[in-house]
Design an enzyme around this catalytic site. Structure first.
Site, PDB file in Angstrom:
ATOM      1  N   ASP A 218       0.870  -1.168   0.000  1.00  0.00           N
ATOM      2  CA  ASP A 218       0.000   0.000   0.000  1.00  0.00           C
ATOM      3  C   ASP A 218       0.915   1.228   0.000  1.00  0.00           C
ATOM      4  O   ASP A 218       2.147   1.109   0.115  1.00  0.00           O
ATOM      5  CB  ASP A 218      -0.970  -0.015   1.190  1.00  0.00           C
ATOM      6  CG  ASP A 218      -2.183   0.888   0.940  1.00  0.00           C
ATOM      7  OD1 ASP A 218      -2.126   1.736   0.026  1.00  0.00           O
ATOM      8  OD2 ASP A 218      -3.193   0.758   1.659  1.00  0.00           O
TER       9      ASP A 218
HETATM   10  C1  NOJ Z   1      -3.828   4.150   0.308  1.00  0.00           C
HETATM   11  C2  NOJ Z   1      -5.030   3.283   0.367  1.00  0.00           C
HETATM   12  O1  NOJ Z   1      -5.024   2.507   1.536  1.00  0.00           O
HETATM   13  C3  NOJ Z   1      -5.176   2.364  -0.824  1.00  0.00           C
HETATM   14  O2  NOJ Z   1      -6.408   1.705  -0.729  1.00  0.00           O
HETATM   15  C4  NOJ Z   1      -5.047   3.129  -2.093  1.00  0.00           C
HETATM   16  O3  NOJ Z   1      -5.255   2.283  -3.197  1.00  0.00           O
HETATM   17  C5  NOJ Z   1      -3.689   3.776  -2.115  1.00  0.00           C
HETATM   18  N1  NOJ Z   1      -3.593   4.694  -0.993  1.00  0.00           N
HETATM   19  C6  NOJ Z   1      -3.408   4.516  -3.418  1.00  0.00           C
HETATM   20  O4  NOJ Z   1      -4.103   5.689  -3.469  1.00  0.00           O
END
Ligand code: NOJ
Length: 742
Positions: free
Chosen positions: A277
């Protein structure tokens, strides 16, 4: 000895030559054989760029230092970056462009929690398809959706982004969504997006509902509940998986080797791409399991993470770790392989560019109709005293409240690209398609948190002057979603007071909620004769809600989550294990306790003295303008241990209104080697019934649907007795039993 050695080598060579090497794998191996370690590491790096062409980024791409880009939504910019990768870098490997396309790109369907209320996999599929077509037209290849986290805590803001509390529902809708994004297995289709099953795993169980927090999911719950939707996603061919931010029992997912290598790769045979993530790898320093970025790189490559989103641990330290002999080059090769495999499967080597000669088609009539249908199917009728709804189109309506005309807020969380000027709010619909309605509009509050009560008198007067008041309340978009947790789930600000003020005018009141989560509206129910609950309904929420209020459409949504009375009841979910002392149907209330009551006089069972045993509304609940009756449950008494049974029931629409009912099948394994949930959803179907019509429905239940992981962490089917229920919610009353013989 020498001869035997040569023979073995020859045999191995022969086996390698005669094994059918997939053409894609052959191409991947060829590329890998020609790449430098630095170029390989470049493929593992995802960079966030904006929509301008940055010379530094171009240079990095030319040097092979960027495998993926996140957040570019301008096709001309994407093509320029792609040209640097494909035509100006040594290896010519295309970039894969990613973006969070969660419930739509431009045209927004309801938030995923709302879509889940439809219990309609085809609808979820179609919404994902629509999102893919729109997003792909600007050069996006990869979406970070669907979110498959089980959420049993509405304080957690990201409950909005998933399909609710149930693993079976989440799995079925997740698979539908993946198929929609990935064009039904045609990943190379020029309108497909690679989907991403996220957040692997346990992220929805964040302690206290506080985002990013630690989770404490023990092994059986992990496998029987939290991992289930991911396993289905992998079987359905999801292209990518994102690991989660949280640590479970002290192990952050970015370093969880058992999760990624043992479960995902070895047990489930996932051969796609695993991405971190956003800075989740780097954050292991804050978690306290890595001392620096070098440590981070070592932990994550060892755990099997292929691509690093945004933070630079791999880029800065992997080469050094290889030189030091701490990371084998094969670990990097494997990660690159997984990334290239997806690039090949998407056809990016053959068609790296986006065709900018065709202007993207956003907000088409077809998309808007789909978004409207989705909003209609996602709305849940929670109360309808005296059949107040549907309203007549000749009634005079007072339209009140901050969510009646909130074009940004009704779109909900995760709409980076949606344009609020295209949103049709309820007031917008009253000015357009529903302009024949006689209405007075009084927002009373400027936005959901507004505490200024100065216009409450106007609201009361508007209600008094109308036949019926419709009060639109809820949450602004910013109050749910990532990092937006709440500890209090009552209607925010003074919205409950507004409702009271309106009720005091003495007219019937319809409460329309638009929110990112199930709110604790028990205190508001006495002031509302009818309640229509919408999880932020998206671009076409306004006309959809009016269709429902005026009976042009009939509500059919069902709750994908339990609605609690008080936040203090959380976690409260329908598929819990039993206690040894379950509470009876009627429990003592606070007011009933006599003064100086004896310690044991209330009995010793499991409930809250102040909020009882039950939720406000159970999972699966939702009313309709029709009424449905269930009867004639039939099922065989036995199921073979490797077989299936058909469970049948009859549904009658005993009303004068045509409508759709979501029929649900629940099962309980009565005695097992470990405690099993008191009820588990095992089937559902939307059934359309004309007024007065009766239909027989049938559910296929297979023995494998009843399998679960036991103490030894092996999935098995245990013989014994099972209870089944069929009905319109998780309190379904039609009940039968069958057994699996030993
Ligand atoms: C953080 C989030 O937890 C995730 O779900 C998302 O896809 C990413 N950021 C990218 O924006």
């Amino acid at each position: 000895m020498k001869t035997i050695g040569c023979f073995v080598i020859l045999l191995a060579l022969f086996a390698a030559c005669s094994a059918p090497v997939d053409e894609t794998e052959r191409k991947i191996n060829d590329l890998l054989s020609r790449m430098t370690t630095e170029e390989k590491i470049g493929q593992l790096f995802q960079v966030s760029l904006d929509n301008t062409v940055d010379e530094r980024a171009l240079q990095a791409i030319r040097e092979g230092k960027m495998g993926s880009v996140i957040n570019v939504v301008n096709p001309a910019v994407a093509n320029t970056l792609q040209k640097a990768a494909v035509e100006e870098s040594r290896m010519g490997i295309p970039i894969i462009f990613g973006r969070d396309v969660i419930h739509g790109f431009k045209t927004l369907a309801p938030i995923p929690l709302g879509q889940a209320a439809s219990f309609d996999p085809q609808l979820i599929h179609d919404c994902a398809r629509m999102s893919a077509v729109e997003a792909r037209s600007v050069g996006i290849h990869w979406t970070f959706a669907p979110m498959l986290d089980i959420a049993r805590d509405a304080r957690w803001g990201r409950i909005a982004e998933g399909f609710g509390e149930d693993p079976y529902l989440t799995a079925r809708l997740g698979v539908a969504s993946i198929q929609g994004f990935q064009a039904d297995g045609q990943l190379a289709d020029s309108h497909a997006l690679a989907a991403c099953a996220k957040h692997f795993a346990g992220y929805g169980a964040a302690e206290g509902g506080r985002d990013y927090n630690t989770s404490n999911i023990p092994p059986l719950l992990w496998r029987n509940v939290y991992l289930t939707p991911f396993e289905h996603a992998v079987s359905a061919g999801v292209a990518t998986v994102m690991v989660s931010f949280n640590d479970n029992d002290g192990i952050p997912s970015s370093s969880n080797k058992e999760l990624v290598k043992t479960i995902l790769r070895d047990d489930w045979h996932f051969d796609g791409l695993v991405v971190s993530d956003w800075t989740s790898m780097d954050e292991m320093i804050a978690h306290g399991v890595a001392k620096d970025l070098k440590d981070v790189a070592l932990l994550s490559i060892d755990a099997g993470l292929d691509m690093e989103m945004v933070s630079p641990a791999y880029l800065l330290h992997l080469a050094e770790l290889v030189k030091e002999g701490k990371v084998p080059e094969t670990a990097i090769d494997n990660a690159v392989r997984n990334i290239l495999r997806i690039k090949f499967r998407m056809g990016l080597f053959d068609r790296p560019y986006t065709d900018t000669s065709v202007p993207p088609a956003f907000y088409t009539e077809e998309s808007l109709q789909l978004a409207r249908k989705a909003a209609v199917e996602s709305a849940i009728l929670l109360k309808n005293d005296g059949d107040l709804l549907p309203l007549s189109e000749t009634q005079k309506i007072a339209v009140i409240g901050p969510m009646a005309d909130a074009p940004h807020d009704q779109l909900g969380t995760w709409c980076f690209d949606g344009d609020k000027t295209h949103t049709v709010t309820p007031v917008g619909a009253l000015k357009g398609e529903y302009r024949h309605i006689n209405y007075i509009y009084e927002p009373a509050l400027a936005y959901s948190r507004d505490k200024n009560t100065a216009r409450f008198d106007n609201a009361r007067r508007a209600a008094a002057a109308a036949d019926v008041a419709v009060v639109f309340v809820g949450e602004e978009a910013i109050l749910s979603g990532e990092a937006h947790s709440l500890s209090n789930l009552n209607l925010i600000g003074v919205q409950s007071d507004l409702l009271k003020a309106v009720k005091s005018a003495g007219k019937p009141v319809v409460l329309v909620v638009m929110a990112g989560r199930p709110l604790t509206i028990e205190r508001d129910l006495p002031c509302a004769d009818a309640v229509l609950y919408n999880f932020h309904p998206g671009t076409m929420g306004g006309p959809a809600i009016l269709d429902l209020l005026f009976g042009r459409a009939n509500p059919s949504g069902k709750l994908p989550v339990t609605v609690v009375r008080e936040a203090g009841q959380i976690p409260l979910y329908y598929n819990h294990n039993n206690t040894g002392r379950p509470a009876p149907d009627k429990v003592t209330t606070l007011d009933e306790i006599p003064l100086e009551a004896g310690q044991t006089s209330l009995g010793n069972t499991s409930f809250y003295l102040d909020s009882g045993r039950d939720p406000l509304f159970p999972f699966g609940y939702g009313l309709s303008y029709s009424s449905f009756e269930y009867s004639n449950l039939t099922l065989p008494g036995q199921m073979p241990a490797d077989g299936a049974i058909t469970i049948k029931a009859t549904i009658t629409n005993s009303s004068r209104t045509d409508g759709t009912e979501v029929a649900q099948l629940y099962v309980r394994d009565m005695v097992a080697s470990v405690a099993r949930p008191v009820k588990e959803l095992k089937g559902f179907q939307r059934v359309w019934l004309k007024a007065g019509e009766t239909k027989e429905i049938a559910f296929e239940l297979t023995a494998s649907d009843l399998a679960f992981f036991g103490r030894d962490l092996v999935r098995k089917i245990e013989p014994g007795e099972f209870t089944v229920w069929v009905g319109g919610d998780s309190n379904a009353q039609l009940k039968g039993v069958f057994s699996i013989p030993k």
